[in-house]
Scaffold this motif. Structure first.
Motif, PDB file in Angstrom:
ATOM      1  N   LYS A 113       0.860  -1.167  -0.222  1.00 22.29           N
ATOM      2  CA  LYS A 113       0.135  -0.007  -0.016  1.00 22.29           C
ATOM      3  C   LYS A 113       0.929   1.309  -0.062  1.00 22.29           C
ATOM      4  O   LYS A 113       2.235   1.116   0.228  1.00 22.29           O
ATOM      5  N   PHE A 114       0.250   2.433  -0.329  1.00 18.35           N
ATOM      6  CA  PHE A 114       0.858   3.789  -0.424  1.00 18.35           C
ATOM      7  C   PHE A 114       1.184   4.158   1.197  1.00 18.35           C
ATOM      8  O   PHE A 114       0.949   3.844   1.973  1.00 18.35           O
ATOM      9  N   ALA A 115       2.568   4.683   1.204  1.00 16.82           N
ATOM     10  CA  ALA A 115       3.221   5.143   2.349  1.00 16.82           C
ATOM     11  C   ALA A 115       2.320   6.183   3.147  1.00 16.82           C
ATOM     12  O   ALA A 115       2.295   7.379   2.457  1.00 16.82           O
ATOM     13  N   GLY A 116       1.737   5.965   4.121  1.00 20.47           N
ATOM     14  CA  GLY A 116       0.784   6.788   4.814  1.00 20.47           C
ATOM     15  C   GLY A 116      -0.423   6.548   4.786  1.00 20.47           C
ATOM     16  O   GLY A 116      -1.423   7.133   5.431  1.00 20.47           O
ATOM     17  N   ALA A 117      -1.085   5.612   3.810  1.00 18.77           N
ATOM     18  CA  ALA A 117      -2.423   5.213   3.661  1.00 18.77           C
ATOM     19  C   ALA A 117      -2.918   4.289   4.599  1.00 18.77           C
ATOM     20  O   ALA A 117      -2.217   3.509   5.391  1.00 18.77           O
ATOM     21  N   LYS A 118      -4.160   4.229   4.833  1.00 20.02           N
ATOM     22  CA  LYS A 118      -5.188   3.208   5.602  1.00 20.02           C
ATOM     23  C   LYS A 118      -4.996   2.013   4.812  1.00 20.02           C
ATOM     24  O   LYS A 118      -4.888   1.040   4.974  1.00 20.02           O
ATOM     25  N   PHE A 119      -5.485   2.238   3.615  1.00 17.01           N
ATOM     26  CA  PHE A 119      -5.466   1.298   2.450  1.00 17.01           C
ATOM     27  C   PHE A 119      -5.278   1.789   1.045  1.00 17.01           C
ATOM     28  O   PHE A 119      -5.877   2.968   0.843  1.00 17.01           O
ATOM     29  N   THR A 120      -4.900   0.913   0.144  1.00 15.49           N
ATOM     30  CA  THR A 120      -4.847   1.318  -1.257  1.00 15.49           C
ATOM     31  C   THR A 120      -5.625   0.287  -2.131  1.00 15.49           C
ATOM     32  O   THR A 120      -5.418  -0.911  -2.347  1.00 15.49           O
TER      33      THR A 120
END
Lengths: 476, 476
Positions: free
Chosen positions: B206-213
Motif C-alpha cells: 500500500k501507499f506510504a501513509g495510507a490506511k489502504f490502497t
C-alpha cells in the motif's frame, strides 16, 4: 449558521499593492504556502487559467504547431552551451545537487526556460530541408529564483507555454516571430480585453541569446506597464552552439533559424490590474469561469428554488452559469460575486416568477436590467458581449489618458510623476541614454513600437537627432 | 529524394524489452536526451497523452472535482510531518540545495507526490462541516529518483494527475476511494481497451501513509502485470499530522478523512504492451491522435490528390483524419502508419475514384474492406467502434489464457515459468508468506481482488487455512 461578513478590500487609490494582494486572496484565486515565492492556484484561479490556456492552445495548434513535453531538469553542462543564455539565466536557477542520499556528479538546474533542451532534440531530429519547419510548443512549469515575489506577477515557479521553432531561412523565422506575437495580442485584446502595444525590445531588454525580441506591453490601472508576452527571433546563435544543421535543396549544409515565444500565468495579474476596481475582480466574460451567477431571492418561498434550478439547467446550454442556493443572505452573495468579478448576477424571486422576468446586474457598470423569460437566452449573450467590449474600451481609454509625450528628461520625469503611464519619446539608440533614463526616472524602455510616430526629432536624453520612438514606463 | 527504408523492429517473442524500446522510439512517441531517466514526449506521444488526459479530466470534473495547482517544491520540514510518508519517499526525491549562487537554509525536494502540500492548504481553508467535502485534483509533473528507468514505465520525471480530497466521515472517504478507482477502470477498459482487475493492495504494497490502497492491475503481452492506477484511503493519519480539523454539525471538533488517487503517463506503456504487435503500435481508436490515415495511390495522376484532400476535409467532421501526400512510396507509408498503430488506413487511387469507392485497411486484423463513397462516413465510425471492441476482447482473451490457479509454492513457481501471467492463489494474510513468495518466485501480490474466488482453502505458501485470494504476478 456560519458568520457572514462582507470581506473588506483596501481601496485601489489608497494602496494599490495592498488592493492587489487583497483581491487575489479574497477572491480565492490563490493561497500562500510554506514554499516561499510560490503560490497555490485555487480552483477559481485555475479554472481561469484553463480557459486562457484553451484559447491560446487552440490558436497555437491552428497555426500548425504541435505540443511536446521536455524534461524538467537541465544538466549544467547543457545549460552552458550557449554563452549569452547561461549568463542571463545562471543567477536565477534552482540547483538540484542530490538524488535521494547520493550527491550528483553534475548539478542539474530546474528549467528556467527550455531552449537548450529543444536544441539538443532538434539536433537529433533535423537533417534535411524536408524536416523543416519544426513548430513545437510546450505547456510547463518553470522556475526562476526570484528574491521578491508577488502572486502571478513574479513567482519563483510559474506556468506558461513556450514555443520553439526551427526554420530554413531567416525570413521564415522572422515571420514566425511576428505571427506568434500577433496570436498573443489577439488573446490579450479579444479574449482578455487588455489593449496592448506591439513592438520590439531594445538590445538591453531583449531575451538572453536572441537576435531580437518582440513584445506586447499593457498598462495597469496604477499606470505601470506589464510585459504581457514575448516572441524571440533567435537567429542561428543556438543552432551554431548546438550544431543544428540541415541539407538544403541544393545539397548544402545550413544552420537552422530559430524562434521561441512565451506566455505565462503573469497575464492573470495583468487582467486583475487592468479591469479590477474597489469592489474586487472584473472578469472578462470570455474567460470568466462563471459568466452568470444565479442568486435566488426569498428562496424559502415555494417554487423559487425549483424555478432557479430549472433556469440554471436551461441557461447552461449557452453560458457558464452557477447558482448559489446556500442559506447565506442575498447581500452577502451579491458582495461575494462582485468580489469574484462574475460578469452577470441573475436575481430571481417570487415576484419575478409571477411577472415572467428576471433581473440582471452587470458587474462592469452596476446597471440592473429587467429581462423577460422569453428574451433571456438571447439577451444574456448580448450583454456578455457588451461587457467584453465595454471593459476593453474602458481599458483603452485609461491607457489613452495615461499616455503622454516627452521631449526631454525633465519632461519625462515630470510626466511619470504627475500622470504615471506610458511616455512616448524619441531615443538615439545608445545604451547610455537608456541607462540614464532608468537611473533618473525609474522608467525602462518598454518597446520600440511597430507603429512609429515622430513625436520629436531629438533623443529625450542626450538631445542628438533621433528617429526612433520608444514607449517608456515604470513596469512590473 | 530522401532515403526510404522500412524501419525494423525486434520481434516481441525474441526480445520483448528491445521490442518495447524499438516501438516507443521508432513510432516517434519519445526521444532520449542528456537528462538521465527522463524522456522527451514527442508530438505523437503527447497528442496521445492529451487525448487520455481529456477523457480523464472530463470524468474527474463530472464527479464534482475541481482542478488546482500546487507548488513544485516541498521544504524538507514539511515533507517530514507525516512519518510513514517521509520514510516511503525520502530515498527517492531530488533535492534542491541552491538558488542561483546562494545555499538554501533548508533543502527543498521536488515533489514526488503532493499530499503534504494539499494538507497544509486544507488546514488553512477547512474549518466547518460546511467546507466539506473538498474535492481537488491537480495535473502536474512529479519526480522520483529512480536508478533504472524505461520510457513511460519508470521515469525519473513523469506526468500525472493526483486527486486529494477531504471528507467528514470515514464512509464518505471510502466511497470516494472506490468511486475514483471505478473512474480509472472506466478509462482503462472503455477508452484504452485495457481490461483490469480491481482490488486492494496488501499492507506491504500500500501507499506510504495510507490506511489502504485500491488498485487496478492489467496484464501485458509478455505476462507481466502493470499497476495502472491507485486510489488511497488516507484515513485521518495526515489530518492528525497536519491538524486538519472541522467543527461538525453538533459543534464538535473532528479530524477530516482523506483520500488521494493518481493516474500517470505510465498507462501509455501499458497501452503499448497490451495492444502492440510485431509491426508496432496498435492505438485504441478512442485515443488515437490520428484515427484514419489517407494514403493516395498513384497520386501523380490527375485528380487523385484533389480527390484525397476533399475526402480529408469531408471526413474530418466526424473522425481524426490525416493525409500523407509526400512523395514517399505507398509501401513506405503503409509500413510507417502500421508502426504508428493508426487504426485505419484509407487507400484511394484513380481506379477507386472511377468506381466511387475507397479501400480501408484495419490495423488490428489486417483486413481490407472496399467501401463505397456513399457509405463511407457511416462505415468509418462503425469500423472504428469495432476495432475498439476487438482489441479489448483480444486483450481479455490473452489475460484469460495467461491466468492460472496455484495451490502451493511449487505450483505457483511452475505456472509463472511455463505460462507467465496472473496466478490466483490463496494467502493467509501474513507478511512472511508474501515476502517468501517474492523471494522464491519473483512474483509480488498484485491485489486482493474485489471479486473473490475460493480457488483453494489453504495459503499458497504456508498451507494454513486461508480465505483471501490474491492475484500474484511478476510486475513492471
Amino acid at each position: 449558521m456560519a458568520k457572514e461578513f462582507v470581506k473588506d478590500i483596501t481601496s485601489m487609490d489608497e494602496d494599490f499593492a495592498q488592493w492587489y494582494t487583497d483581491v487575489v486572496t479574497k477572491a480565492d484565486l490563490i493561497d500562500y504556502s510554506s514554499v516561499r515565492g510560490s503560490m497555490i492556484i485555487r480552483p477559481y484561479g485555475y479554472a481561469l487559467w484553463e480557459n486562457i490556456k484553451n484559447e491560446l492552445d487552440h490558436r497555437i495548434k491552428e497555426t500548425g504547431h504541435e505540443n511536446v513535453y521536455m524534461p524538467l531538469f537541465i544538466p549544467e553542462s547543457l545549460l552552458q552551451k550557449e554563452k549569452d543564455h547561461i549568463e542571463g539565466f545562471a543567477p536565477e536557477v534552482a540547483w538540484v545537487t542530490h538524488g535521494g542520499s547520493e550527491e550528483l556528479t553534475e548539478r542539474w538546474c530546474v528549467r528556467p526556460t527550455s531552449e537548450v533542451l529543444f536544441c539538443e532534440h532538434y539536433k537529433n531530429i533535423i537533417h534535411s530541408y524536408r524536416d523543416l519547419p519544426k513548430l513545437y510548443n510546450q505547456w510547463a512549469n518553470v522556475v526562476r529564483w526570484e528574491k521578491t515575489t508577488r502572486p502571478f506577477l513574479r513567482t519563483l515557479e510559474f506556468l506558461w507555454q513556450e514555443g520553439h521553432t526551427c526554420h530554413a531561412t531567416d525570413e521564415e523565422a522572422h515571420d514566425e516571430t511576428k505571427r506568434m506575437l500577433e496570436v498573443y495580442a489577439d488573446v490579450c485584446e479579444n479574449i482578455l480585453a487588455i489593449p496592448v502595444i506591439k513592438g520590439q525590445k531594445t538590445e538591453k531588454e531583449k531575451f538572453a541569446g536572441a537576435k531580437f525580441t518582440y513584445t506586447i506591453e499593457s498598462l495597469m490601472h496604477d499606470g505601470k506597464a506589464l510585459q504581457s508576452g514575448t516572441s524571440h527571433h533567435l537567429g542561428d546563435g543556438f543552432a551554431k552552439a548546438f550544431g543544428i544543421q540541415f541539407t538544403d535543396q541544393a545539397g548544402n549544409l545550413q544552420y537552422v533559424q530559430q524562434t521561441s515565444w512565451g506566455f505565462t500565468t503573469r497575464i492573470i495579474g495583468a487582467m486583475i490590474m487592468v479591469h479590477g476596481d474597489d469592489r474586487g475582480l472584473v472578469m472578462p466574460p470570455k474567460v470568466a469561469p462563471t459568466q452568470v451567477m444565479i442568486v435566488p431571492i426569498a428562496q424559502h418561498k415555494e417554487g423559487v428554488l425549483d424555478f432557479a434550478y430549472e433556469l440554471k439547467d436551461r441557461l447552461s446550454k449557452s453560458v457558464r452559469v452557477e447558482i448559489d442556493a446556500s442559506d447565506k443572505k442575498p447581500g452577502w452573495k451579491f458582495n461575494e460575486y462582485e468580489m469574484k468579478g462574475i460578469p452577470l448576477r441573475l436575481e430571481v424571486g417570487p415576484k419575478d416568477i409571477e411577472k415572467g422576468q428576471v433581473i440582471l446586474a452587470r458587474r462592469d457598470t452596476g446597471e440592473k436590467i429587467i429581462v423577460s423569460m422569453e428574451e433571456l437566452d438571447e439577451k444574456l449573450n448580448q450583454i456578455l458581449d457588451d461587457i467584453q467590449k465595454n471593459i476593453f474600451q474602458k481599458a483603452s481609454k485609461h491607457r489613452e489618458e495615461r499616455t503622454s509625450i516627452a521631449s526631454n528628461l525633465d519632461h519625462l520625469k515630470n510626466n511619470l510623476e504627475t500622470k504615471p503611464g506610458f511616455v512616448k519619446a524619441m531615443w538615439c539608440g545608445n545604451r547610455e541614454c537608456e541607462d540614464k533614463v532608468k537611473e533618473e526616472t525609474g522608467a525602462t524602455s518598454r518597446c520600440m513600437p511597430f507603429e512609429q510616430e515622430a513625436v520629436s526629432d531629438k533623443c529625450v536624453c542626450c538631445g542628438v537627432t533621433a528617429n526612433q520612438m520608444v514607449y517608456w514606463a515604470k513596469a512590473y
